[in-house]
Design a protein around this motif. Sequence first.
Motif, PDB file in Angstrom:
ATOM      1  N   ILE A 270       2.546  16.280 -76.304  1.00  0.00           N
ATOM      2  CA  ILE A 270       3.909  15.872 -75.996  1.00  0.00           C
ATOM      3  C   ILE A 270       4.191  14.562 -76.713  1.00  0.00           C
ATOM      4  O   ILE A 270       3.270  13.822 -77.051  1.00  0.00           O
ATOM      5  CB  ILE A 270       4.158  15.706 -74.475  1.00  0.00           C
ATOM      6  N   VAL A 271       5.460  14.320 -76.959  1.00  0.00           N
ATOM      7  CA  VAL A 271       5.884  13.017 -77.440  1.00  0.00           C
ATOM      8  C   VAL A 271       6.850  12.453 -76.415  1.00  0.00           C
ATOM      9  O   VAL A 271       7.663  13.177 -75.843  1.00  0.00           O
ATOM     10  CB  VAL A 271       6.538  13.061 -78.841  1.00  0.00           C
ATOM     11  N   VAL A 272       6.703  11.169 -76.161  1.00  0.00           N
ATOM     12  CA  VAL A 272       7.527  10.477 -75.168  1.00  0.00           C
ATOM     13  C   VAL A 272       8.235   9.323 -75.870  1.00  0.00           C
ATOM     14  O   VAL A 272       7.593   8.511 -76.543  1.00  0.00           O
ATOM     15  CB  VAL A 272       6.657   9.942 -74.011  1.00  0.00           C
ATOM     16  N   ARG A 273       9.539   9.284 -75.698  1.00  0.00           N
ATOM     17  CA  ARG A 273      10.313   8.225 -76.340  1.00  0.00           C
ATOM     18  C   ARG A 273      10.076   6.894 -75.643  1.00  0.00           C
ATOM     19  O   ARG A 273      10.020   6.808 -74.419  1.00  0.00           O
ATOM     20  CB  ARG A 273      11.802   8.553 -76.312  1.00  0.00           C
ATOM     21  N   ASN A 274       9.918   5.858 -76.442  1.00  0.00           N
ATOM     22  CA  ASN A 274       9.861   4.483 -75.942  1.00  0.00           C
ATOM     23  C   ASN A 274      10.696   3.637 -76.895  1.00  0.00           C
ATOM     24  O   ASN A 274      11.248   4.157 -77.854  1.00  0.00           O
ATOM     25  CB  ASN A 274       8.405   4.012 -75.791  1.00  0.00           C
ATOM     26  N   PRO A 275      10.821   2.357 -76.676  1.00  0.00           N
ATOM     27  CA  PRO A 275      11.692   1.533 -77.527  1.00  0.00           C
ATOM     28  C   PRO A 275      11.315   1.528 -79.011  1.00  0.00           C
ATOM     29  O   PRO A 275      12.162   1.287 -79.870  1.00  0.00           O
ATOM     30  CB  PRO A 275      11.552   0.131 -76.933  1.00  0.00           C
ATOM     31  N   ASP A 276      10.052   1.838 -79.328  1.00  0.00           N
ATOM     32  CA  ASP A 276       9.597   1.783 -80.714  1.00  0.00           C
ATOM     33  C   ASP A 276       9.638   3.128 -81.430  1.00  0.00           C
ATOM     34  O   ASP A 276       9.443   3.188 -82.635  1.00  0.00           O
ATOM     35  CB  ASP A 276       8.164   1.241 -80.770  1.00  0.00           C
ATOM     36  N   GLY A 277       9.842   4.224 -80.718  1.00  0.00           N
ATOM     37  CA  GLY A 277       9.831   5.556 -81.316  1.00  0.00           C
ATOM     38  C   GLY A 277       9.316   6.572 -80.316  1.00  0.00           C
ATOM     39  O   GLY A 277       9.560   6.459 -79.117  1.00  0.00           O
ATOM     40  N   TYR A 278       8.572   7.551 -80.814  1.00  0.00           N
ATOM     41  CA  TYR A 278       8.007   8.610 -79.970  1.00  0.00           C
ATOM     42  C   TYR A 278       6.494   8.563 -80.044  1.00  0.00           C
ATOM     43  O   TYR A 278       5.911   8.698 -81.116  1.00  0.00           O
ATOM     44  CB  TYR A 278       8.507   9.978 -80.436  1.00  0.00           C
ATOM     45  N   ARG A 279       5.854   8.385 -78.896  1.00  0.00           N
ATOM     46  CA  ARG A 279       4.394   8.298 -78.812  1.00  0.00           C
ATOM     47  C   ARG A 279       3.832   9.680 -78.511  1.00  0.00           C
ATOM     48  O   ARG A 279       4.316  10.381 -77.639  1.00  0.00           O
ATOM     49  CB  ARG A 279       3.994   7.307 -77.732  1.00  0.00           C
ATOM     50  N   PHE A 280       2.771  10.075 -79.262  1.00  0.00           N
ATOM     51  CA  PHE A 280       2.148  11.388 -79.120  1.00  0.00           C
ATOM     52  C   PHE A 280       0.982  11.327 -78.140  1.00  0.00           C
ATOM     53  O   PHE A 280       0.163  10.414 -78.205  1.00  0.00           O
ATOM     54  CB  PHE A 280       1.649  11.879 -80.485  1.00  0.00           C
ATOM     55  N   PHE A 281       0.901  12.344 -77.262  1.00  0.00           N
ATOM     56  CA  PHE A 281      -0.214  12.505 -76.330  1.00  0.00           C
ATOM     57  C   PHE A 281      -0.743  13.927 -76.500  1.00  0.00           C
ATOM     58  O   PHE A 281      -0.015  14.898 -76.282  1.00  0.00           O
ATOM     59  CB  PHE A 281       0.231  12.257 -74.890  1.00  0.00           C
ATOM     60  N   ALA A 282      -1.999  14.049 -76.906  1.00  0.00           N
ATOM     61  CA  ALA A 282      -2.596  15.346 -77.231  1.00  0.00           C
ATOM     62  C   ALA A 282      -2.793  16.208 -75.985  1.00  0.00           C
ATOM     63  O   ALA A 282      -3.177  15.721 -74.926  1.00  0.00           O
ATOM     64  CB  ALA A 282      -3.939  15.146 -77.929  1.00  0.00           C
ATOM     65  N   ALA A 283      -2.545  17.519 -76.156  1.00  0.00           N
ATOM     66  CA  ALA A 283      -2.749  18.482 -75.077  1.00  0.00           C
ATOM     67  C   ALA A 283      -4.084  19.205 -75.232  1.00  0.00           C
ATOM     68  O   ALA A 283      -4.537  19.854 -74.292  1.00  0.00           O
ATOM     69  CB  ALA A 283      -1.610  19.502 -75.060  1.00  0.00           C
ATOM     70  N   SER A 284      -4.693  19.109 -76.407  1.00  0.00           N
ATOM     71  CA  SER A 284      -6.000  19.731 -76.620  1.00  0.00           C
ATOM     72  C   SER A 284      -6.815  18.864 -77.578  1.00  0.00           C
ATOM     73  O   SER A 284      -6.265  18.044 -78.313  1.00  0.00           O
ATOM     74  CB  SER A 284      -5.848  21.148 -77.179  1.00  0.00           C
ATOM     75  N   HIS A 285      -8.130  19.081 -77.548  1.00  0.00           N
ATOM     76  CA  HIS A 285      -9.027  18.279 -78.394  1.00  0.00           C
ATOM     77  C   HIS A 285      -8.693  18.409 -79.873  1.00  0.00           C
ATOM     78  O   HIS A 285      -8.889  17.468 -80.635  1.00  0.00           O
ATOM     79  CB  HIS A 285     -10.483  18.686 -78.166  1.00  0.00           C
ATOM     80  N   ARG A 286      -8.171  19.547 -80.248  1.00  0.00           N
ATOM     81  CA  ARG A 286      -7.830  19.798 -81.648  1.00  0.00           C
ATOM     82  C   ARG A 286      -6.847  18.754 -82.191  1.00  0.00           C
ATOM     83  O   ARG A 286      -6.865  18.427 -83.373  1.00  0.00           O
ATOM     84  CB  ARG A 286      -7.228  21.191 -81.744  1.00  0.00           C
ATOM     85  N   PHE A 287      -6.006  18.214 -81.312  1.00  0.00           N
ATOM     86  CA  PHE A 287      -4.977  17.270 -81.742  1.00  0.00           C
ATOM     87  C   PHE A 287      -5.281  15.826 -81.329  1.00  0.00           C
ATOM     88  O   PHE A 287      -4.430  14.950 -81.462  1.00  0.00           O
ATOM     89  CB  PHE A 287      -3.615  17.726 -81.219  1.00  0.00           C
ATOM     90  N   ASN A 288      -6.500  15.579 -80.869  1.00  0.00           N
ATOM     91  CA  ASN A 288      -6.897  14.212 -80.503  1.00  0.00           C
ATOM     92  C   ASN A 288      -6.724  13.194 -81.627  1.00  0.00           C
ATOM     93  O   ASN A 288      -6.434  12.030 -81.355  1.00  0.00           O
ATOM     94  CB  ASN A 288      -8.329  14.179 -79.990  1.00  0.00           C
ATOM     95  N   PRO A 289      -6.882  13.581 -82.905  1.00  0.00           N
ATOM     96  CA  PRO A 289      -6.691  12.578 -83.966  1.00  0.00           C
ATOM     97  C   PRO A 289      -5.285  11.963 -83.971  1.00  0.00           C
ATOM     98  O   PRO A 289      -5.093  10.878 -84.504  1.00  0.00           O
ATOM     99  CB  PRO A 289      -6.951  13.373 -85.251  1.00  0.00           C
TER     100      PRO A 289
END
Length: 63
Positions: free
Chosen positions: A16-35
């Motif tokens: 998921i990406v969550v909007r904050n004042p600086d942009g959109y922060r990514f949070f991985a849903a699976s290990h494949r996207f941890n990078p």
Amino acid sequence: MSDTYIIEVHSQAAGIVVRNPDGYRFFAASHRFNPMEGQLFRNAREAERAAVRLANGDLPKVA
């Protein structure tokens, strides 16, 4: 405009990406996207493109 978006790649939840004042922060849903965990993007579409590149092996994996 939404503050949270689910990013899917090839019908798999990438994170998921969550909007904050600086942009959109990514949070991985699976290990494949941890990078991508914690990376900041200008918009949700930019995060989706990066997730597709990672899934396709076009981005280096960070340990």
